[in-house]
Design a protein around this motif. Structure first.
Motif, PDB file in Angstrom:
ATOM      1  N   SER A 294      -5.687  17.754   3.846  1.00  0.00           N
ATOM      2  CA  SER A 294      -5.301  19.076   3.322  1.00  0.00           C
ATOM      3  C   SER A 294      -4.338  18.905   2.148  1.00  0.00           C
ATOM      4  CB  SER A 294      -4.648  19.913   4.427  1.00  0.00           C
ATOM      5  OG  SER A 294      -5.536  20.125   5.492  1.00  0.00           O
ATOM      6  N   TYR A 295      -4.888  18.716   0.975  1.00  0.00           N
ATOM      7  CA  TYR A 295      -4.052  18.560  -0.215  1.00  0.00           C
ATOM      8  C   TYR A 295      -4.729  19.262  -1.391  1.00  0.00           C
ATOM      9  CZ  TYR A 295      -7.343  14.665  -0.926  1.00  0.00           C
ATOM     10  OH  TYR A 295      -8.473  13.899  -1.060  1.00  0.00           O
ATOM     11  N   GLY A 296      -3.950  19.622  -2.357  1.00  0.00           N
ATOM     12  CA  GLY A 296      -4.465  20.317  -3.528  1.00  0.00           C
ATOM     13  C   GLY A 296      -4.801  19.365  -4.659  1.00  0.00           C
ATOM     14  N   LEU A 297      -5.625  19.828  -5.567  1.00  0.00           N
ATOM     15  CA  LEU A 297      -6.057  19.001  -6.688  1.00  0.00           C
ATOM     16  C   LEU A 297      -4.889  18.642  -7.602  1.00  0.00           C
ATOM     17  CD1 LEU A 297      -8.600  17.755  -7.965  1.00  0.00           C
ATOM     18  CD2 LEU A 297      -8.843  19.853  -9.312  1.00  0.00           C
ATOM     19  N   PHE A 298      -3.990  19.592  -7.843  1.00  0.00           N
ATOM     20  CA  PHE A 298      -2.850  19.326  -8.716  1.00  0.00           C
ATOM     21  C   PHE A 298      -1.931  18.275  -8.097  1.00  0.00           C
ATOM     22  CE2 PHE A 298       1.546  20.169 -10.018  1.00  0.00           C
ATOM     23  CZ  PHE A 298       1.433  20.009 -11.386  1.00  0.00           C
ATOM     24  N   SER A 299      -1.655  18.400  -6.784  1.00  0.00           N
ATOM     25  CA  SER A 299      -0.802  17.422  -6.099  1.00  0.00           C
ATOM     26  C   SER A 299      -1.432  16.040  -6.132  1.00  0.00           C
ATOM     27  CB  SER A 299      -0.570  17.841  -4.647  1.00  0.00           C
ATOM     28  OG  SER A 299       0.128  19.056  -4.571  1.00  0.00           O
TER      29      SER A 299
ATOM     30  N   LEU B  32      -1.313  10.511  -8.136  1.00  0.00           N
ATOM     31  CA  LEU B  32      -2.070   9.392  -8.693  1.00  0.00           C
ATOM     32  C   LEU B  32      -1.495   8.967 -10.049  1.00  0.00           C
ATOM     33  CD1 LEU B  32      -5.781  10.319  -7.811  1.00  0.00           C
ATOM     34  CD2 LEU B  32      -4.503   8.335  -6.991  1.00  0.00           C
ATOM     35  N   THR B  33      -1.145   9.946 -10.867  1.00  0.00           N
ATOM     36  CA  THR B  33      -0.548   9.638 -12.180  1.00  0.00           C
ATOM     37  C   THR B  33       0.757   8.878 -12.016  1.00  0.00           C
ATOM     38  OG1 THR B  33      -1.542  11.630 -13.126  1.00  0.00           O
ATOM     39  CG2 THR B  33       0.285  10.627 -14.346  1.00  0.00           C
ATOM     40  N   LYS B  34       1.562   9.296 -11.056  1.00  0.00           N
ATOM     41  CA  LYS B  34       2.842   8.630 -10.778  1.00  0.00           C
ATOM     42  C   LYS B  34       2.632   7.145 -10.470  1.00  0.00           C
ATOM     43  CE  LYS B  34       6.299   8.311  -7.108  1.00  0.00           C
ATOM     44  NZ  LYS B  34       6.750   8.872  -5.798  1.00  0.00           N
ATOM     45  N   TYR B  35       1.649   6.839  -9.623  1.00  0.00           N
ATOM     46  CA  TYR B  35       1.456   5.448  -9.223  1.00  0.00           C
ATOM     47  C   TYR B  35       0.728   4.631 -10.293  1.00  0.00           C
ATOM     48  CZ  TYR B  35       3.440   6.473  -4.696  1.00  0.00           C
ATOM     49  OH  TYR B  35       4.320   6.817  -3.703  1.00  0.00           O
ATOM     50  N   PHE B  36      -0.077   5.257 -11.101  1.00  0.00           N
ATOM     51  CA  PHE B  36      -0.661   4.531 -12.233  1.00  0.00           C
ATOM     52  C   PHE B  36       0.444   4.119 -13.212  1.00  0.00           C
ATOM     53  CE2 PHE B  36      -4.845   5.497 -10.779  1.00  0.00           C
ATOM     54  CZ  PHE B  36      -5.709   4.669 -11.479  1.00  0.00           C
TER      55      PHE B  36
ATOM     56  N   LEU C 224     -10.636   7.405 -12.382  1.00  0.00           N
ATOM     57  CA  LEU C 224     -11.412   6.899 -13.520  1.00  0.00           C
ATOM     58  C   LEU C 224     -10.780   7.352 -14.834  1.00  0.00           C
ATOM     59  CD1 LEU C 224     -13.892   5.506 -14.757  1.00  0.00           C
ATOM     60  CD2 LEU C 224     -15.177   7.624 -14.370  1.00  0.00           C
ATOM     61  N   LEU C 225     -10.395   8.617 -14.897  1.00  0.00           N
ATOM     62  CA  LEU C 225      -9.743   9.149 -16.099  1.00  0.00           C
ATOM     63  C   LEU C 225      -8.424   8.427 -16.370  1.00  0.00           C
ATOM     64  CD1 LEU C 225      -9.431  11.201 -18.399  1.00  0.00           C
ATOM     65  CD2 LEU C 225      -8.475  12.804 -16.719  1.00  0.00           C
ATOM     66  N   LEU C 226      -7.616   8.246 -15.317  1.00  0.00           N
ATOM     67  CA  LEU C 226      -6.338   7.555 -15.482  1.00  0.00           C
ATOM     68  C   LEU C 226      -6.554   6.095 -15.879  1.00  0.00           C
ATOM     69  CD1 LEU C 226      -4.404   9.044 -12.431  1.00  0.00           C
ATOM     70  CD2 LEU C 226      -3.855   9.391 -14.848  1.00  0.00           C
ATOM     71  N   GLY C 227      -7.563   5.475 -15.309  1.00  0.00           N
ATOM     72  CA  GLY C 227      -7.878   4.095 -15.670  1.00  0.00           C
ATOM     73  C   GLY C 227      -8.183   3.954 -17.146  1.00  0.00           C
TER      74      GLY C 227
ATOM     75  N   SER D  31       0.846  -1.197   0.000  1.00  0.00           N
ATOM     76  CA  SER D  31       0.000   0.000   0.000  1.00  0.00           C
ATOM     77  C   SER D  31       0.876   1.239   0.000  1.00  0.00           C
ATOM     78  CB  SER D  31      -0.922   0.013   1.223  1.00  0.00           C
ATOM     79  OG  SER D  31      -0.168   0.172   2.413  1.00  0.00           O
ATOM     80  N   VAL D  32       0.319   2.323  -0.516  1.00  0.00           N
ATOM     81  CA  VAL D  32       1.002   3.615  -0.476  1.00  0.00           C
ATOM     82  C   VAL D  32      -0.001   4.660   0.013  1.00  0.00           C
ATOM     83  CG1 VAL D  32       2.673   3.102  -2.286  1.00  0.00           C
ATOM     84  CG2 VAL D  32       0.457   4.068  -2.906  1.00  0.00           C
ATOM     85  N   THR D  33       0.490   5.614   0.794  1.00  0.00           N
ATOM     86  CA  THR D  33      -0.338   6.702   1.293  1.00  0.00           C
ATOM     87  C   THR D  33       0.126   7.994   0.641  1.00  0.00           C
ATOM     88  OG1 THR D  33      -0.626   5.575   3.423  1.00  0.00           O
ATOM     89  CG2 THR D  33      -1.120   7.950   3.357  1.00  0.00           C
ATOM     90  N   LEU D  34      -0.811   8.708   0.019  1.00  0.00           N
ATOM     91  CA  LEU D  34      -0.432   9.900  -0.746  1.00  0.00           C
ATOM     92  C   LEU D  34      -0.202  11.119   0.137  1.00  0.00           C
ATOM     93  CD1 LEU D  34      -2.793   9.674  -3.863  1.00  0.00           C
ATOM     94  CD2 LEU D  34      -0.608   8.542  -3.431  1.00  0.00           C
TER      95      LEU D  34
END
Length: 351
Positions: A59-64, A69-73, A95-98, A51-54
């Motif tokens: 408290s996180y931004g949409l860009f981060s 998520l892109t990195k782990y996909f 869903l988009l990355l999938g 497992s990985v925790t982002l």
């Protein structure tokens, strides 16, 4: 490889993922390690499954979020992605990355038509989003009905909301025990009306059972005031928020569970009560009511104080033989809604 997305790994998620170990190849992405909703103890799953925790918290931004998520996909390149719901930003990004990575996307949902007010425009948007999913893992009957209403035509399996039944102590011998409520102290749980009903019940019975309240939330002060004003300090016991192990102990000495929610997507505490072989009084607004209340208790109209009173009185007046029969029916139902059901559904959807 199968990829599971989860906002935060709680004890229920952990049990499900542990059960998958050695049976499918999977990894879990946890969005945040802490949230504002649940006070669960942190779970160290590093020795159990990958497992990985982002982020540390919410408290996180949409860009981060999108970047991580892109990195782990890219790293995992999953064949299947199990995505919780369709409303959160991490769900939509996943869903988009999938789709970009040609992964099969499975929506996980316990939403029902009646768990909140619905709006035509939002329902139309959901229908559009759901077209991009390849299958669904849902909680139960009402959740299937809602997906059908939204026009979902792909394969759907149940078992999304299950607990580890083996954790719970199931003597089924608590005929002299007390009523118990477990949940957050929020408006949707309908606690004040339940207390009003309990007050009426205590006036009708010479030796009433106690009511144990497990949980915490913004209504705590109002609940404490109600208990004090109505002279219920000896009969209503506040236990505060309890971790899962303490909930197991509390259920093991209880007579029956009450869940009178006016809105509840599923109601995992009902699974826990069944795993403890307890009879239940459950609101007919709870998403689990069609699947988990079948001869092992009563459904109740959460807006009717006197319906709740009647069900409390019926439970109080059960013979020991009637009580034990309900306990056995809870046992049988809990066996049908187990981690094995979850595993079977995941396997079908990821094959």
């Amino acid at each position: 490889m199968v990829l599971f997305l989860v906002n935060r790994i709680g004890p229920y998620h952990h049990d499900r993922f542990e059960y998958l170990v050695g049976k499918i190849d999977f990894v879990v992405i946890e969005i945040c390690g802490r949230d504002k909703t649940y006070k669960w103890d942190a779970i160290d799953c590093t020795n159990d499954y990958k497992s990985v925790t982002l982020f540390d918290n919410e408290s996180y931004g949409l860009f981060s979020l999108a970047k991580k998520l892109t990195k782990y996909f890219f790293q995992f390149r999953p064949s299947h992605v199990f995505i919780p719901g369709w409303a959160k930003s991490y769900s939509l990004i996943s869903l988009l990355l999938g789709k970009l990575f040609a992964s099969k996307c499975i929506v996980m949902s316990d939403s029902t038509k009646g768990d909140k007010r619905r709006f035509f425009a939002l329902e139309a948007l959901k229908k559009s989003i759901l077209k991009f999913f390849d299958g669904a893992l849902v909680a139960g009957t009402r959740q299937i009905e809602y997906l059908k209403l939204l026009g979902f035509k792909k394969e759907v399996y149940t078992g999304y909301d299950v607990v580890n039944n083996t954790v719970f102590k199931n003597s089924g011998k608590n005929f002299q025990g007390d009523f118990i409520f477990i949940g957050r102290f929020i408006d949707e749980k309908n606690i004040i009306l339940m207390l009003e009903a309990f007050l009426v019940y205590t006036k009708k019975i010479e030796f009433p059972r106690k009511l144990i309240l497990v949980g915490d939330g913004h209504l705590r002060s109002a609940i404490e005031e109600f208990i004090k004003i109505n002279g219920l300090t000896e009969l209503v016991i506040l236990k505060g928020f309890l971790q899962r192990d303490d909930i197991v102990e509390q259920l093991s000495i209880s007579h029956s569970l009450i869940l009178p929610s006016i809105s509840e997507t599923w109601g995992l505490v009902v699974n826990e009560a069944l795993a403890s072989f307890l009879p239940v009084i459950v609101s007919d607004k709870c998403g689990c009511c069609l699947d988990l209340v079948q001869g092992n208790g009563y459904l109740v109209d959460p807006k009717s104080k006197f319906d709740i009173v009647d069900k409390l009185l019926e439970f109080h007046n059960l013979s020991e033989e009637q009580y034990e029969l309900m306990c056995q029916k809870s046992k049988l139902l809990s066996e049908q809604w187990s981690l094995e059901k979850y595993l079977s559904s995941v396997k079908h959807l990821s094959s």
